[in-house]
Design an enzyme around this catalytic site. Structure first.
Site, PDB file in Angstrom:
ATOM      1  NE  ARG A 945      -3.693  -0.305   2.567  1.00 18.77           N
ATOM      2  CZ  ARG A 945      -4.204  -0.586   3.589  1.00 18.77           C
ATOM      3  NH1 ARG A 945      -3.678  -0.206   4.772  1.00 18.77           N
ATOM      4  NH2 ARG A 945      -4.754  -1.768   3.731  1.00 18.77           N
ATOM      5  NE  ARG A1014      -2.481   1.593   9.717  1.00 21.37           N
ATOM      6  CZ  ARG A1014      -3.634   0.623   9.461  1.00 21.37           C
ATOM      7  NH1 ARG A1014      -4.385   0.596   8.254  1.00 21.37           N
ATOM      8  NH2 ARG A1014      -3.437  -0.491  10.056  1.00 21.37           N
ATOM      9  CE  LYS A1079      -7.841   0.000  11.719  1.00 21.94           C
ATOM     10  NZ  LYS A1079      -8.135  -0.795  10.536  1.00 21.94           N
ATOM     11  CE  LYS A1081      -7.867   2.893   8.906  1.00 27.16           C
ATOM     12  NZ  LYS A1081      -9.027   2.190   8.218  1.00 27.16           N
ATOM     13  CB  CYS A1300     -13.011  -4.022   1.606  1.00 24.90           C
ATOM     14  SG  CYS A1300     -14.057  -5.790   2.057  1.00 24.90           S
ATOM     15  CB  CYS A1306      -8.774  -9.690   2.525  1.00 29.82           C
ATOM     16  SG  CYS A1306      -8.639  -9.234   4.453  1.00 29.82           S
ATOM     17  CB  CYS A1345     -13.938  -9.535   7.688  1.00 26.63           C
ATOM     18  SG  CYS A1345     -12.944  -7.997   7.887  1.00 26.63           S
ATOM     19  CB  CYS A1349     -11.492  -1.980   4.795  1.00 24.64           C
ATOM     20  SG  CYS A1349     -10.403  -2.832   5.654  1.00 24.64           S
TER      21      CYS A1349
END
Length: 1445
Positions: A945, A1014, A1079, A1081, A1300, A1306, A1345, A1349
């Site tokens: 990414r 991120r 994370k 964001k 996603c 994934c 899931c 995302c």
């Protein structure tokens, strides 16, 4: 029962092998449906083979036929019969019955009479039943081929008395051949049965008719001697014997000829066809022919009394092309043995439609015969269709169109498919056969050669003017150029039509259609030209013609063993390569679209034959593209279908002719390369492939497996005296895996030998050998537990309550838990429970430990190790916090792992660290099970990414990223929901090269993932150019301010080593050695568009503009987040809260202090509760805000007014304040790829080559082609149109959808998302269109899931994957991302989704208020309650009142 059903039943019961010729698609075989019906009540199970329409049935029959009976079933058609005729003589002495169903004509099927010993004809259902029995008995007993043709048209009068299965088998397997045991005679009398073995009427007639008399009149009148052919006589005797046995079984006469009508006829009418005339005609006797081969002259003469003066032979052969018809020749030949004095006149006739024939029609026929001056002129009885029946153009399955569309797209007007179905109406069904096509191409090439000669002759004449001479010369030089030859040729034609028409000019004009150079193709397709077998292929290759052959192989990899192995076509490539002068390529459109294009272009350029083998695995036209994709990936990955190109012309230039485009090669292909001495060159060109490339498993992998086996053996010796314990776990999020490994450590400390593995890694056979097994599950449910287990299996289980399908308030014994279901199933199947079922619940105060602490001692007691005292301190479980602290600032052993060629993976701890470097380790889950079955490791690859603050990319950067996708990735790349790019399918040895290429264009991947800040995202606002520039710069400054300072990234990936060894130590001034708990964001939104979903981020900035249009500052939001864990109420989504206002200069410091507050207060003990949203809810928003302001040293200003009205992108053209132009392009789910009709990757590459502005990515996964100068607009618009990238005529639902990646890459995905959502949208948007909502935006999102995302928890409709094909359904989100949705249904599949949405969408269309969006309406209509905060997300889930689940 119809004739066809009766015949199908007998064929099924009588045969060991059944071969069914399939009708053209999309029709289904009528025989097959009858076979299925019979199989339900029969104990017989013949081996059923199918031949696709257009296939070679003779080839299948030659392979299948042996000593046992084979039956072939087919509908009569010219193509099938033609292929049978060519090779059926080879099967004449085999036990074979060919049941051919007729409609209204015998012309085609009569061709078979010349190549088989026996030919039977049935005209009604009962006769078809009896003759099918007779044919089966005859073929089985005498080992001869029999054709049984029967009319399949069902008559109202048809009745069938069937023989039971037992009687059928008794008849077929009784080899004595006696009837009642009395010398083969019926009832013991001396006469033969109804004329069988005797004459008509059976009076004292002699066997076989030798020296016999008509009507049995003792030879008194004109005795005649009839001589039958000896061979035919022997065949007839065998027929008689079989007929006698059949007669006994069915109790009905079985006659070769059946006479009806006048007993003293003057005219005999022989009929070969379906004539039913109930009323008699005076003086006329009808003789229906049932046995056409062998038809003895004595039989014919026995049916013609000497008093007969006229014989008419009627045959149902309207399409017969020869002068003499078959039965007419037989009758005339037999009558040559009669005395000329009493020999009748014989007339030939055609039997037409017999359904309306009356006595009058027969009398008219007799009158016509009397008036006929030539007996050989053909008469007609019954209406005749003067026009030949129109040939049916085959239906081409939609999947096969994928290749033909590419051909049409590549070659356009140059494309010439020599066996195109479009030729059928004019030239008949044989027009699609490869043989026809090859001849057609040969003729076209010869004619073009004559055109070239004619042009050269014209050039030699003196009356050609200078301009025409120049054009002719140019065409000769450019004759092989597809574009120039066409344009110049048209100019020549225009000129020639104006000049004097000399002989030379006329020759050229006669051949003018051959001026353009075309790309000639023959397509071997399951739809219209199945068989391109060795003979046809050999002729094409040996011809040396410049012809391209595209062969489709449609057998799915998963069915490779059950399908007919001779239908496989992928080995044709080896045959063609061995020829030496043929271009060969093996391609698969669902694996590599670019390779398909390259192969087709190279084949077209190659001067000579080219063979393209194209893989397209599908069972039926209804097969979803997703299944085809998975089958293709399996086949390519394991080497079943390698992708390669072989161009022998390259050898002339000293280049390697073989190019491998996939990582696996079959052994037989390897052998060819070895023999051609190309393998060594291949390895030199790609040394990294070495021997692994050309072996089924790779020698290195085999060596590793040997070492592992040795280690396992040593472990076994060490633990011989310890009870073996196998621990199997099923884990969605890693919780059960951790518990399983911890349990293993504790078991080993007690002296037990343990094996830890995933639940699906052990086959059932292996599992049955285990003595003690502990199952530990932590799944979301939906999965089927083990179906079988040996009674000796002893099992115990711990069920973690972390992820289940139970309701929130259900007790710990809920039967919906997959663990309890599995425990119960194992007990029922004979497993012995050695310890009770343990149920751990994450909702308990200490989580699952409550249940675990009570369960573990039971296990130790059952294994007899409960009394062992463990004195060693149990090692603390290794967590992400330990890994980060020990990593030396994100180094770990990544460098060493990259050098390890024994595996495609990195160490698990390094896999956690590479996330900080923007890299995720993954494997291809589509082929995971297949590789497991092969005993090899998963197909590991990595996702990379890019960090790209604000999502702005230059054209130069775009071109490099496009190249990286081709050279290092899967050939595609994806725009993510965080406004950047992802590359999938990057294997380990390409990681470093790819990252270096990314950094070469001033981008990087550092901090694109991991427990750090991120990629910072911001709104794309093309109309406000100045404001966007300011906001984008702010995003860049925040990103740069919060980026990690470790030098590990540059050291590992860019080979920039530390100065003076380790003299300089890394330091992380913001993050420290532990970095963040989870994370972080950041998003920046510019009202009125909330395209970034600012409230879904940990930290958000909402731009505020002053009265002069300048950026005044930002409202600050904190505490948003999407991640959830199924069934764990301690996890929930949350929208952010506004805590104040800051200036642009203060913004990056506000971001820093919010992040540091989270760093020091976030939950590092439980990653599921570690995000900022949980920290705020635990501390309280006011306390969290106060801590941030304390670190800032000042208070935030009060928030300022703003408003949002949407979170979808504004598609189409717009113009900015600076006069530059922008185009918002729709890219479904952000996937940049080439596919038929949507070559976005190629198109954007071409735009990047000329574009002077920028590309801006959006968080909705779309693309803004930005800052286009006015003078460049025409060129940009042309490219957008050329590559169909300007198509915005999608529904509002599709334009507002997002998904996603999910499967196959994934590792967290539980269900499909990116690959499935477009298919679901197809169906839902039809509902919208039906209700007038086509252009209304409804925000629909899907994830594989619950991690969120694609930000599904703020969508109006959302689907969260729980298991393959199963989703959580949510409703009620805000249209512009201001409100969370809520769970409406916990488990839905596609049919349930459609059933729910259909009435809901209809009501919305009828009841909504002006401007009311779908999410708001679902709340007002009472479907779902509004979610006011994250903590209340579970409240009132499942629907409201009458809509409750």
């Amino acid at each position: 029962m119809s004739s066809l059903s009766a015949v199908a039943r007998i064929a099924y019961l009588a045969s060991e092998i059944l071969v069914d010729s399939l009708p053209p698609l999309p029709l289904n075989s009528e025989f097959a449906s009858s076979f299925t019906s019979v199989s339900q009540s029969s104990r017989r199970r013949p081996n059923l083979l199918t031949v696709p329409h257009g296939g070679d049935p003779a080839a299948t029959l030659l392979r299948a036929t042996g000593s046992t009976l084979t039956s072939f079933t087919a509908l009569s058609n010219s193509q099938t019969i033609a292929r049978l005729v060519l090779r059926l003589a080879e099967l004449a002495s085999s036990p074979l019955v060919l049941h051919i169903a007729l409609l209204n004509d015998l012309s085609d099927v009569l061709l078979l009479r010349t190549v088989v010993p026996y030919f039977l004809l049935s005209t009604n259902a009962q006769q078809a039943h009896d003759n099918a029995l007779l044919a089966s008995k005859l073929a089985r007993s005498n080992k001869k081929a029999v054709v049984h043709a029967f009319f399949s048209t069902k008559k109202a009068s048809d009745t069938t008395m069937e023989l039971s299965e037992e009687d059928v088998l008794n008849l077929l397997f009784d080899e004595k051949g006696l009837v009642n045991g009395v010398n083969g005679h019926t009832n013991g009398a001396n006469g033969h049965a109804n004329g069988v073995n005797g004459h008509s009427n059976g009076m004292n007639g002699h066997p076989n008719g030798v020296n016999g008399q008509a009507n049995g009149v003792n030879g008194a009148d004109s005795p005649e001697v009839v001589q039958d052919d000896i061979a035919a006589l022997q065949l007839f005797k065998a027929y008689e014997a079989a007929a006698m046995n059949t007669l006994k079984a069915v109790r009905r006469p079985i006659l070769p000829l059946t006479s009806t009508g006048s007993s003293e006829p003057s005219t005999i009418i022989f009929t070969l066809g379906n004539l039913s005339l109930e009323a008699p005609v005076e003086g006329v006797s009808f003789v229906d022919v049932t046995l056409l081969s062998p038809l003895l002259p004595s039989r014919i003469l026995g049916a013609i009394p000497s008093t007969v003066t006229s014989v008419i032979v009627l045959e149902q052969v309207q399409n017969w092309s020869l002068k003499w018809t078959p039965l007419y020749l037989e009758v005339v030949s037999a009558l040559q043995q009669r005395n000329p004095v009493v020999r009748p006149v014989v007339h030939s006739g055609v039997l037409g439609d017999s359904t309306q024939i009356s006595q009058v029609d027969v009398l008219k026929l007799l009158q016509t015969a009397c008036k006929s001056t030539s007996p050989s002129s053909r008469l007609q009885l019954g209406s005749s269709n003067e026009e030949k029946p129109a040939s049916r153009v085959p239906h081409i399955p939609k999947h096969e169109l994928s290749y033909t569309k590419i051909l049409a797209h590549l070659f356009r007007e140059r494309l010439a498919v020599a066996n195109s179905p479009d030729l059928i109406p004019a030239q008949g069904e044989l027009a699609t056969s490869p043989e026809f096509a090859l001849g057609r191409v040969h003729g076209q090439i010869d004619e073009r050669a004559r055109l070239l000669a004619a042009v050269r002759d014209l050039l030699q004449t003196k009356n050609v003017d200078g301009e025409l001479h120049s054009l002719l010369s140019k065409w000769v030089l450019a004759k092989d150029d597809g574009i120039k030859s066409r344009s110049i040729g048209q100019e020549i034609i225009n000129k020639l039509e104006l000049v004097d028409q000399s002989v030379e000019v006329q020759r050229v004009l006669t051949l003018k259609s051959h001026f353009p150079s075309v790309s000639r193709w023959i397509i071997g397709s399951d739809a219209w030209s199945y068989d391109l077998g060795s003979s046809g292929l050999h002729h094409a290759i040996a011809s040396g013609l410049n012809i391209n052959i595209l062969i489709l192989d449609t057998i799915p990899y998963s069915q490779r063993n059950s399908a007919d192995p001779f239908r496989r076509k992928h080995d044709v490539g080896l045959y063609a390569m061995n020829h030496g002068d043929v271009y060969v390529a093996s391609v698969a459109i669902y694996s590599s679209y670019a390779q398909v294009l390259q192969a087709l272009i190279e084949a077209d350029k190659f001067d000579g034959p080219s063979v393209i083998l194209a893989y397209l695995p599908y069972e039926s036209e209804d097969a979803p593209a997703l299944n085809i994709l998975k089958e293709t990936k399996l086949a390519v990955d394991v080497g079943y279908w390698p992708l390669y190109r072989w161009d022998p012309s390259k050898e002339l230039h000293g280049e390697e002719p073989f190019t491998l485009d996939s990582d696996a090669v079959k052994n037989d292909l390897q052998a060819f390369l070895d023999r051609q001495n190309h393998l060594s060159q291949l390895v030199r060109s790609k040394p990294q492939l070495a021997t692994d490339l050309v072996s089924s498993l790779g020698e290195t992998v085999k060596e590793i497996r040997k070492k592992k086996a040795l280690q396992s053996y040593n472990d076994l010796l060490t633990n011989l005296d310890a009870p073996p314990l196998t621990i199997l776990y099923a884990s969605d999020g890693g919780n059960a895996e951790k518990v399983a490994k911890r349990l293993s450590n504790r078991a080993q400390a007690r002296g037990l030998s343990t094996t830890v593995a995933t639940l699906d890694s052990l086959s059932l056979d292996s599992l049955q050998q285990e003595e003690f097994v502990a199952f530990i599950t932590s799944t979301a449910g939906q999965g089927e537990p083990l179906k079988t287990v040996d009674s000796s299996l002893r099992q115990s289980m711990l069920q973690l309550r972390a992820k289940t399908t139970s309701f929130p308030n259900s007790d710990s014994l809920s039967s919906e838990w997959p663990g309890k279901d599995l425990d119960t199933r194992l007990e029922k199947l004979g497993g012995t429970r050695v310890a009770g079922l343990g149920l751990g619940d994450d909702q308990d105060a200490d989580g699952y430990q409550t249940g675990y602490k009570a369960w573990e001692p039971q296990l130790w007691k059952a294994l007899g190790v409960d009394s062992i005292e463990v004195t060693e301190i149990e090692p603390e479980p290794i967590t992400n916090e330990h890994i980060k602290a020990a990593s030396n600032y994100l180094r770990g052993t990544i460098s060493e792992g990259l050098e390890d060629n024994s595996t495609g993976a990195l160490a698990p701890s390094d896999g956690q660290l590479t996330k900080f470097h923007g890299i995720y380790q993954q494997d291809d889950r589509d082929i995971r099970d297949e590789r497991l079955a092969q005993g090899v490791e998963p197909a590991f690859a990595f996702m990379i990414r890019v960090r790209m603050p604000g999502g702005v990319c230059t054209p130069e950067q775009w071109l490099t990223l496009d190249q990286i996708a081709d050279e290092h990735g899967s050939g595609t790349f994806k725009i993510t929901t965080r406004q950047t790019f992802q590359f999938h399918g990057v294997i380990k040895r390409h990681l470093k090269l790819a990252i270096q290429d990314i950094n070469r264009v001033l981008l990087d991947t550092l901090a694109a993932c991991g427990d750090v800040n991120r990629n910072v995202v911001c709104s794309s606002i093309p109309t406000m150019s100045k404001l966007h520039a300011q906001v984008h710069q702010f995003a860049v400054s925040v990103s740069q301010h919060l980026v990690p300072r470790t030098t590990a990234y540059h050291e590992i990936w860019l080979d920039k080593k530390l100065i003076a060894g380790e003299a300089l130590k890394d330091v992380e001034p913001l993050y420290g050695e532990f970095y963040l708990p989870r994370k972080f964001k950041v998003a920046i939104a510019v009202p009125p568009t909330n395209d970034v979903d600012v409230f879904a981020n940990d930290l958000g900035f909402i731009a505020v503009v002053d009265d002069n249009g300048e950026l005044a500052g930002f409202n600050v939001t904190v505490g948003g987040g999407m991640g959830v864990t199924h069934g764990n109420k301690k996890t929930y989504p949350r929208t952010g809260d506004i805590i104040g206002f800051c200036t642009p200069e203060q913004g990056k410091f506000v971001a820093e202090k919010v992040m540091l507050t989270q760093r020091d207060n976030g939950n590092r003990a439980d990653r599921k509760n570690a995000r900022v949203k949980y920290t705020i809810d635990r501390m309280g928003l006011d306390v969290f805000k106060a801590e941030v302001e304390k670190r800032l040293g000042y208070q935030l200003q009060p928030a300022r007014a703003f408003s949002f009205d949407r979170n979808v992108d504004d598609f189409g053209w717009s113009t900015g304040e600076d006069g530059r132009h922008h185009f918002m392009m729709f890219i479904e789910n952000g996937r940049i790829q080439d596919e038929a009709g949507k070559e976005f990757k190629s198109g954007l590459r071409e735009i990047a080559k000329i574009h002077k502005g920028a590309f801006r990515l959006t968080t909705n996964q779309h693309l803004l082609i930005s800052d286009i100068p006015t003078e460049d607009l025409p060129q940009i618009k042309y490219l957008l149109s050329k590559y169909k990238m300007d198509n915005l005529s999608h529904s509002g639902l599709r334009l507002s959808s997002s998904a996603c990646v999910a499967f196959p890459t994934c590792g967290l995905a539980m269900a499909e998302s990116e690959r499935y959502l477009p298919l679901l949208v197809d169906k839902v948007e039809k509902m919208c269109e039906e209700n007038g909502l086509r252009n209304d935006a409804i925000v629909m999102r899907m994830t594989g899931c619950p991690n969120g995302c694609a930000r599904p928890y703020v969508a109006e409709i959302a689907f969260i994957g729980k298991a393959p094909g199963t989703y959580l359904m949510l409703l009620g989100g805000g249209f512009y991302g201001q409100r969370l949705n809520k769970i409406y249904r916990e488990t839905v599949t596609e049919p349930e989704i459609l059933d729910i949405l259909r009435p809901m969408i209809k009501r919305y269309a009828l009841e909504r208020n002006d401007g009311e969006h779908f999410g708001d309406w679902t709340i007002r209509a009472g479907y779902i309650a509004a979610t006011t905060s994250g903590k209340e997300w579970y409240d009132r889930m499942g629907g409201e009142e009458q809509f409750a689940q």
